[in-house]
Write a protein that holds these residues in place. Structure first.
Motif, PDB file in Angstrom:
ATOM      1  N   THR A 184       0.815  -1.220   0.000  1.00 39.32           N
ATOM      2  CA  THR A 184       0.000   0.000   0.000  1.00 39.32           C
ATOM      3  C   THR A 184       0.848   1.269   0.000  1.00 39.32           C
ATOM      4  OG1 THR A 184      -0.117  -0.043   2.418  1.00 39.32           O
ATOM      5  CG2 THR A 184      -1.870  -1.166   1.196  1.00 39.32           C
ATOM      6  N   GLU A 185       2.174   1.133   0.096  1.00 37.75           N
ATOM      7  CA  GLU A 185       3.039   2.312   0.136  1.00 37.75           C
ATOM      8  C   GLU A 185       3.669   2.611  -1.215  1.00 37.75           C
ATOM      9  OE1 GLU A 185       3.023   4.145   2.805  1.00 37.75           O
ATOM     10  OE2 GLU A 185       1.667   2.680   3.697  1.00 37.75           O
ATOM     11  N   LYS A 186       3.103   2.121  -2.258  1.00 36.10           N
ATOM     12  CA  LYS A 186       3.663   2.348  -3.583  1.00 36.10           C
ATOM     13  C   LYS A 186       3.633   3.822  -3.971  1.00 36.10           C
ATOM     14  CE  LYS A 186       2.722  -2.080  -5.861  1.00 36.10           C
ATOM     15  NZ  LYS A 186       4.089  -2.275  -6.401  1.00 36.10           N
ATOM     16  N   LYS A 187       4.593   4.235  -4.773  1.00 38.29           N
ATOM     17  CA  LYS A 187       4.587   5.574  -5.337  1.00 38.29           C
ATOM     18  C   LYS A 187       3.617   5.600  -6.515  1.00 38.29           C
ATOM     19  CE  LYS A 187       9.433   6.412  -4.129  1.00 38.29           C
ATOM     20  NZ  LYS A 187      10.783   6.733  -4.666  1.00 38.29           N
ATOM     21  N   TYR A 244       2.079   2.434  -9.516  1.00 35.48           N
ATOM     22  CA  TYR A 244       0.739   1.990  -9.922  1.00 35.48           C
ATOM     23  C   TYR A 244       0.636   1.998 -11.438  1.00 35.48           C
ATOM     24  CZ  TYR A 244      -0.944   2.351  -5.112  1.00 35.48           C
ATOM     25  OH  TYR A 244      -1.130   2.174  -3.762  1.00 35.48           O
ATOM     26  N   LEU A 245       1.180   3.024 -12.064  1.00 37.39           N
ATOM     27  CA  LEU A 245       1.103   3.132 -13.517  1.00 37.39           C
ATOM     28  C   LEU A 245       1.912   2.042 -14.202  1.00 37.39           C
ATOM     29  CD1 LEU A 245       1.520   7.013 -13.874  1.00 37.39           C
ATOM     30  CD2 LEU A 245      -0.598   5.691 -13.866  1.00 37.39           C
ATOM     31  N   SER A 246       2.972   1.579 -13.562  1.00 38.11           N
ATOM     32  CA  SER A 246       3.824   0.553 -14.166  1.00 38.11           C
ATOM     33  C   SER A 246       3.174  -0.825 -14.129  1.00 38.11           C
ATOM     34  CB  SER A 246       5.182   0.505 -13.440  1.00 38.11           C
ATOM     35  OG  SER A 246       5.027   0.008 -12.119  1.00 38.11           O
ATOM     36  N   GLN A 247       2.034  -0.953 -13.440  1.00 38.50           N
ATOM     37  CA  GLN A 247       1.363  -2.248 -13.319  1.00 38.50           C
ATOM     38  C   GLN A 247       0.425  -2.531 -14.491  1.00 38.50           C
ATOM     39  OE1 GLN A 247       1.162  -2.258  -8.407  1.00 38.50           O
ATOM     40  NE2 GLN A 247      -0.676  -1.952  -9.647  1.00 38.50           N
ATOM     41  N   ASN A 253       1.704   7.535 -21.076  1.00 36.18           N
ATOM     42  CA  ASN A 253       3.050   8.081 -21.280  1.00 36.18           C
ATOM     43  C   ASN A 253       3.091   9.574 -20.991  1.00 36.18           C
ATOM     44  OD1 ASN A 253       1.400   8.663 -23.436  1.00 36.18           O
ATOM     45  ND2 ASN A 253       3.023   8.540 -24.970  1.00 36.18           N
ATOM     46  N   ALA A 254       2.587   9.940 -19.820  1.00 40.80           N
ATOM     47  CA  ALA A 254       2.582  11.350 -19.417  1.00 40.80           C
ATOM     48  C   ALA A 254       3.052  11.439 -17.960  1.00 40.80           C
ATOM     49  CB  ALA A 254       1.179  11.937 -19.555  1.00 40.80           C
ATOM     50  N   PRO A 255       3.675  12.559 -17.581  1.00 40.71           N
ATOM     51  CA  PRO A 255       4.159  12.697 -16.206  1.00 40.71           C
ATOM     52  C   PRO A 255       3.024  12.851 -15.207  1.00 40.71           C
ATOM     53  CG  PRO A 255       4.411  14.758 -17.396  1.00 40.71           C
ATOM     54  CD  PRO A 255       3.999  13.735 -18.407  1.00 40.71           C
ATOM     55  N   VAL A 256       3.265  12.426 -13.980  1.00 41.40           N
ATOM     56  CA  VAL A 256       2.289  12.572 -12.899  1.00 41.40           C
ATOM     57  C   VAL A 256       2.285  14.017 -12.439  1.00 41.40           C
ATOM     58  CG1 VAL A 256       1.702  11.900 -10.547  1.00 41.40           C
ATOM     59  CG2 VAL A 256       2.567  10.181 -12.153  1.00 41.40           C
ATOM     60  N   LYS A 257       1.111  14.649 -12.468  1.00 41.70           N
ATOM     61  CA  LYS A 257       0.986  16.035 -12.052  1.00 41.70           C
ATOM     62  C   LYS A 257       0.547  16.156 -10.596  1.00 41.70           C
ATOM     63  CE  LYS A 257       2.151  17.996 -15.879  1.00 41.70           C
ATOM     64  NZ  LYS A 257       3.394  18.814 -15.959  1.00 41.70           N
ATOM     65  N   ALA A 258      -0.187  15.156 -10.114  1.00 36.04           N
ATOM     66  CA  ALA A 258      -0.669  15.206  -8.730  1.00 36.04           C
ATOM     67  C   ALA A 258      -1.083  13.815  -8.296  1.00 36.04           C
ATOM     68  CB  ALA A 258      -1.842  16.176  -8.604  1.00 36.04           C
ATOM     69  N   ALA A 259      -1.081  13.596  -6.988  1.00 32.83           N
ATOM     70  CA  ALA A 259      -1.532  12.329  -6.415  1.00 32.83           C
ATOM     71  C   ALA A 259      -2.159  12.611  -5.059  1.00 32.83           C
ATOM     72  CB  ALA A 259      -0.371  11.355  -6.272  1.00 32.83           C
ATOM     73  N   THR A 309      -8.056   6.385 -10.606  1.00 37.38           N
ATOM     74  CA  THR A 309      -8.290   5.998  -9.220  1.00 37.38           C
ATOM     75  C   THR A 309      -7.942   4.527  -9.047  1.00 37.38           C
ATOM     76  OG1 THR A 309     -10.070   7.619  -8.976  1.00 37.38           O
ATOM     77  CG2 THR A 309      -9.993   5.825  -7.374  1.00 37.38           C
ATOM     78  N   PHE A 310      -6.946   4.256  -8.200  1.00 38.24           N
ATOM     79  CA  PHE A 310      -6.495   2.894  -7.945  1.00 38.24           C
ATOM     80  C   PHE A 310      -6.875   2.454  -6.527  1.00 38.24           C
ATOM     81  CE2 PHE A 310      -3.629   4.264 -11.305  1.00 38.24           C
ATOM     82  CZ  PHE A 310      -3.451   3.118 -12.076  1.00 38.24           C
ATOM     83  N   ASN A 311      -7.126   1.163  -6.364  1.00 40.23           N
ATOM     84  CA  ASN A 311      -7.303   0.564  -5.048  1.00 40.23           C
ATOM     85  C   ASN A 311      -5.907   0.305  -4.476  1.00 40.23           C
ATOM     86  OD1 ASN A 311      -7.431  -1.686  -3.081  1.00 40.23           O
ATOM     87  ND2 ASN A 311      -9.607  -1.658  -3.554  1.00 40.23           N
ATOM     88  N   LYS A 312      -5.590   0.904  -3.348  1.00 41.26           N
ATOM     89  CA  LYS A 312      -4.237   0.785  -2.799  1.00 41.26           C
ATOM     90  C   LYS A 312      -3.914  -0.633  -2.355  1.00 41.26           C
ATOM     91  CE  LYS A 312      -4.373   4.020   0.334  1.00 41.26           C
ATOM     92  NZ  LYS A 312      -3.844   4.920   1.390  1.00 41.26           N
TER      93      LYS A 312
END
Length: 275
Positions: free
Chosen positions: A51-54, A58-61, A162-168, A189-192
């Protein structure tokens, strides 16, 4: 399950209808593989993840694949139509999408092929066929999307990856990740706990475009990769609203697929009149 619609009527009124369905599913690229697709159990729990993933983790999954074969019950609605049908889909990554639309589980009413360069379709009833460039096809359905986006839609990966993360932002068991590319903003929206994608929102104020996709009923497929067997899609494009529900009952990755497409000589070649 999607139930039979008493208002179901085929053939579709126009090629625009078929293209909208086949393409706004960003092209009903649904097909049954040449080899029988295996039924996949969808009751096994998805393995929990850290649950502590950056956000980038998540996007790499994203699902890894080279070919795909699937079958889904579908429900399509817009201001003119309310239809239920079965979609069969075959895809080769970055190469092509082959789709077949079946009415009442009995007869094929339309078939289409999409490549990065072309969009071809044929309507069984009336024996009519259409051949367009990919660009012309997108203008017809009024959906300016790149070919990889169409394939991501059916696989269940983020439409824009293929875009940078702007916010989380985290909220309880969820994490919302915002990506921005050109004039599009995508919120994932991902389930942690499971790491699975729960919802996707894609917006462009400049294009007056909004898309919302809800992902449900995850189960493992090839390589134990989690696959969302149910997708619920809402699209608003310049005020025109489209609803598409997809409930997959078969899905396989990296199996041999046949995507050849040819139009019989007996079919009448039709031209398209734009709105």
């Amino acid at each position: 399950m999607i139930k039979n619609n008493p208002r179901l009527s085929f053939p579709f009124r126009t090629f625009r209808s078929v293209a909208t369905v086949i393409a706004t599913l960003l092209l009903l690229i649904i097909v049954q593989s040449c080899s029988p697709a295996k039924k996949v159990a969808t009751t096994e729990p998805v393995k929990p993840v850290n649950t502590e993933k950056k956000p980038e983790e998540y996007l790499s999954q994203a699902i890894s694949w080279n070919s795909f074969s699937g079958k889904a019950d579908m429900h399509f609605e817009n201001k003119d139509q309310n239809q239920d049908f079965t979609g069969n889909l075959r895809m080769r990554k970055d190469k092509d999408i082959w789709a077949s639309v079946v009415a009442l589980g009995i007869a094929e009413v339309a078939r289409a092929s999409i490549t990065p360069d072309s969009l071809r379709a044929m309507i069984r009833i009336g024996k009519k066929a259409y051949a367009l460039s990919y660009k012309e096809g997108l203008e017809l359905i009024q959906a300016q999307v790149e070919f990889p986006v169409l394939q991501n839609l059916f696989i269940g990966n983020p439409l824009i990856s293929n875009a940078p993360v702007k916010a989380a932002e985290t909220k309880d068991s969820l994490i919302m990740i915002t990506l921005v590319k050109d004039d599009f903003t995508e919120v994932l929206t991902f389930n942690k706990r499971t790491g699975t994608l729960q919802e996707l929102q894609l917006n462009s104020d400049q294009r007056n475009f909004k898309c919302n996709i809800r992902y449900e009923k995850y189960g493992p497929i090839t390589g134990q990769q989690p696959f969302a067997f149910n997708r619920y899609i809402m699209i608003s494009n310049k005020g025109d609203e489209i609803k598409l529900n997809m409930e997959f009952n078969k899905a396989e990755l990296d199996v041999p697929v046949e995507t050849s497409f040819s139009i019989p000589d007996s079919y009448e070649r039709m031209s398209i009149k734009k709105k």
